[in-house]
Design a protein around this motif. Structure first.
Motif, PDB file in Angstrom:
ATOM      1  N   GLY A 288       0.775  -1.232   0.000  1.00  0.00           N
ATOM      2  CA  GLY A 288       0.000   0.000   0.000  1.00  0.00           C
ATOM      3  C   GLY A 288       0.804   1.279   0.000  1.00  0.00           C
ATOM      4  O   GLY A 288       0.234   2.358   0.081  1.00  0.00           O
ATOM      5  N   VAL A 289       2.129   1.188  -0.086  1.00  0.00           N
ATOM      6  CA  VAL A 289       2.972   2.382  -0.132  1.00  0.00           C
ATOM      7  C   VAL A 289       3.183   2.749  -1.606  1.00  0.00           C
ATOM      8  O   VAL A 289       3.768   1.976  -2.361  1.00  0.00           O
ATOM      9  CB  VAL A 289       4.329   2.146   0.564  1.00  0.00           C
ATOM     10  N   PHE A 290       2.667   3.913  -1.989  1.00  0.00           N
ATOM     11  CA  PHE A 290       2.767   4.377  -3.370  1.00  0.00           C
ATOM     12  C   PHE A 290       3.580   5.663  -3.434  1.00  0.00           C
ATOM     13  O   PHE A 290       3.585   6.453  -2.483  1.00  0.00           O
ATOM     14  CB  PHE A 290       1.375   4.637  -3.956  1.00  0.00           C
ATOM     15  N   MET A 291       4.231   5.894  -4.566  1.00  0.00           N
ATOM     16  CA  MET A 291       5.068   7.087  -4.729  1.00  0.00           C
ATOM     17  C   MET A 291       4.308   8.375  -4.445  1.00  0.00           C
ATOM     18  O   MET A 291       4.821   9.273  -3.804  1.00  0.00           O
ATOM     19  CB  MET A 291       5.671   7.145  -6.131  1.00  0.00           C
ATOM     20  N   LYS A 292       3.094   8.453  -4.933  1.00  0.00           N
ATOM     21  CA  LYS A 292       2.346   9.704  -4.792  1.00  0.00           C
ATOM     22  C   LYS A 292       1.892   9.954  -3.356  1.00  0.00           C
ATOM     23  O   LYS A 292       1.467  11.057  -3.022  1.00  0.00           O
ATOM     24  CB  LYS A 292       1.162   9.715  -5.749  1.00  0.00           C
ATOM     25  N   ASP A 293       1.995   8.936  -2.478  1.00  0.00           N
ATOM     26  CA  ASP A 293       1.674   9.102  -1.055  1.00  0.00           C
ATOM     27  C   ASP A 293       2.831   9.724  -0.277  1.00  0.00           C
ATOM     28  O   ASP A 293       2.710   9.975   0.915  1.00  0.00           O
ATOM     29  CB  ASP A 293       1.336   7.758  -0.410  1.00  0.00           C
ATOM     30  N   ILE A 294       3.957   9.932  -0.946  1.00  0.00           N
ATOM     31  CA  ILE A 294       5.170  10.466  -0.315  1.00  0.00           C
ATOM     32  C   ILE A 294       5.496  11.771  -1.029  1.00  0.00           C
ATOM     33  O   ILE A 294       5.860  11.767  -2.207  1.00  0.00           O
ATOM     34  CB  ILE A 294       6.346   9.475  -0.462  1.00  0.00           C
ATOM     35  N   GLY A 295       5.349  12.880  -0.331  1.00  0.00           N
ATOM     36  CA  GLY A 295       5.599  14.173  -0.960  1.00  0.00           C
ATOM     37  C   GLY A 295       6.671  14.956  -0.236  1.00  0.00           C
ATOM     38  O   GLY A 295       6.673  15.032   0.993  1.00  0.00           O
ATOM     39  N   VAL A 296       7.579  15.531  -1.002  1.00  0.00           N
ATOM     40  CA  VAL A 296       8.611  16.396  -0.424  1.00  0.00           C
ATOM     41  C   VAL A 296       8.021  17.796  -0.273  1.00  0.00           C
ATOM     42  O   VAL A 296       7.482  18.365  -1.227  1.00  0.00           O
ATOM     43  CB  VAL A 296       9.876  16.439  -1.311  1.00  0.00           C
ATOM     44  N   VAL A 297       8.097  18.307   0.943  1.00  0.00           N
ATOM     45  CA  VAL A 297       7.640  19.665   1.263  1.00  0.00           C
ATOM     46  C   VAL A 297       8.752  20.352   2.047  1.00  0.00           C
ATOM     47  O   VAL A 297       9.728  19.712   2.452  1.00  0.00           O
ATOM     48  CB  VAL A 297       6.329  19.649   2.087  1.00  0.00           C
ATOM     49  N   ASN A 298       8.575  21.630   2.277  1.00  0.00           N
ATOM     50  CA  ASN A 298       9.557  22.366   3.069  1.00  0.00           C
ATOM     51  C   ASN A 298       8.957  22.747   4.413  1.00  0.00           C
ATOM     52  O   ASN A 298       7.830  23.237   4.484  1.00  0.00           O
ATOM     53  CB  ASN A 298      10.034  23.613   2.333  1.00  0.00           C
ATOM     54  N   ALA A 299       9.727  22.517   5.467  1.00  0.00           N
ATOM     55  CA  ALA A 299       9.357  22.957   6.808  1.00  0.00           C
ATOM     56  C   ALA A 299       9.420  24.485   6.843  1.00  0.00           C
ATOM     57  O   ALA A 299      10.001  25.105   5.953  1.00  0.00           O
ATOM     58  CB  ALA A 299      10.324  22.348   7.823  1.00  0.00           C
ATOM     59  N   PRO A 300       8.840  25.111   7.858  1.00  0.00           N
ATOM     60  CA  PRO A 300       8.911  26.576   7.962  1.00  0.00           C
ATOM     61  C   PRO A 300      10.342  27.121   7.891  1.00  0.00           C
ATOM     62  O   PRO A 300      10.565  28.219   7.397  1.00  0.00           O
ATOM     63  CB  PRO A 300       8.271  26.867   9.320  1.00  0.00           C
ATOM     64  N   SER A 301      11.315  26.322   8.333  1.00  0.00           N
ATOM     65  CA  SER A 301      12.713  26.747   8.276  1.00  0.00           C
ATOM     66  C   SER A 301      13.275  26.693   6.863  1.00  0.00           C
ATOM     67  O   SER A 301      14.351  27.224   6.596  1.00  0.00           O
ATOM     68  CB  SER A 301      13.562  25.828   9.163  1.00  0.00           C
ATOM     69  N   GLY A 302      12.553  26.028   5.953  1.00  0.00           N
ATOM     70  CA  GLY A 302      13.038  25.844   4.591  1.00  0.00           C
ATOM     71  C   GLY A 302      13.621  24.464   4.351  1.00  0.00           C
ATOM     72  O   GLY A 302      13.833  24.056   3.220  1.00  0.00           O
TER      73      GLY A 302
END
Length: 136
Positions: free
Chosen positions: A71-85
């Protein structure tokens, strides 16, 4: 306590070939809305931007010990930035569920992510910690 470690090395030219061959179909299947928006803001390094995020997805799948199964799919894992960047991961679906299964009671997950690239390579490392919950 350390509960997961994963790394991945991705060839930027391989990602460029996928973009050339499959275009939006590849982008929509693999990357989140946030990741696609970030790549569009970097038109001269779009393949490198995607390659780092592709490597992060692979590294996470290794850190949780499933690969892209259970059940682990690529689109379920997203790179985002924390408030610190700093880069980190936003998880949904099976990826979030798998991480939750790994965390001991009374603890919360903390994901460390580092990304780098030097053409033609992009690399990501993921470390998952379980930290004791604190009462505020």
């Amino acid at each position: 306590m350390l509960i997961g470690l994963g790394s991945d090395l991705c060839n930027i030219e391989r990602i460029q070939n996928s973009l050339d061959r499959f275009g939006k179909r590849f982008e929509n299947r693999v990357f989140t809305d946030i990741e696609r928006a970030k790549a569009r803001r970097r038109p001269f390094t779009i393949a490198g931007t995607y390659a780092k995020r592709f490597a992060a997805k692979e590294a996470f799948s290794k850190a949780v010990g499933t690969g892209f199964k259970r059940g682990v799919f690529m689109k379920d894992i997203g790179v985002v930035n924390a408030p610190s960047g700093a880069p980190t991961l936003a998880l949904t679906g099976g990826a979030a569920k798998r991480l939750e299964e790994m965390i001991p009671s009374g603890h919360e997950a903390h994901i460390h992510l580092t990304l780098t690239d030097d053409h033609p390579w992009a690399q990501a490392f993921v470390i998952i910690e379980a930290l004791p919950m604190t009462d505020v």
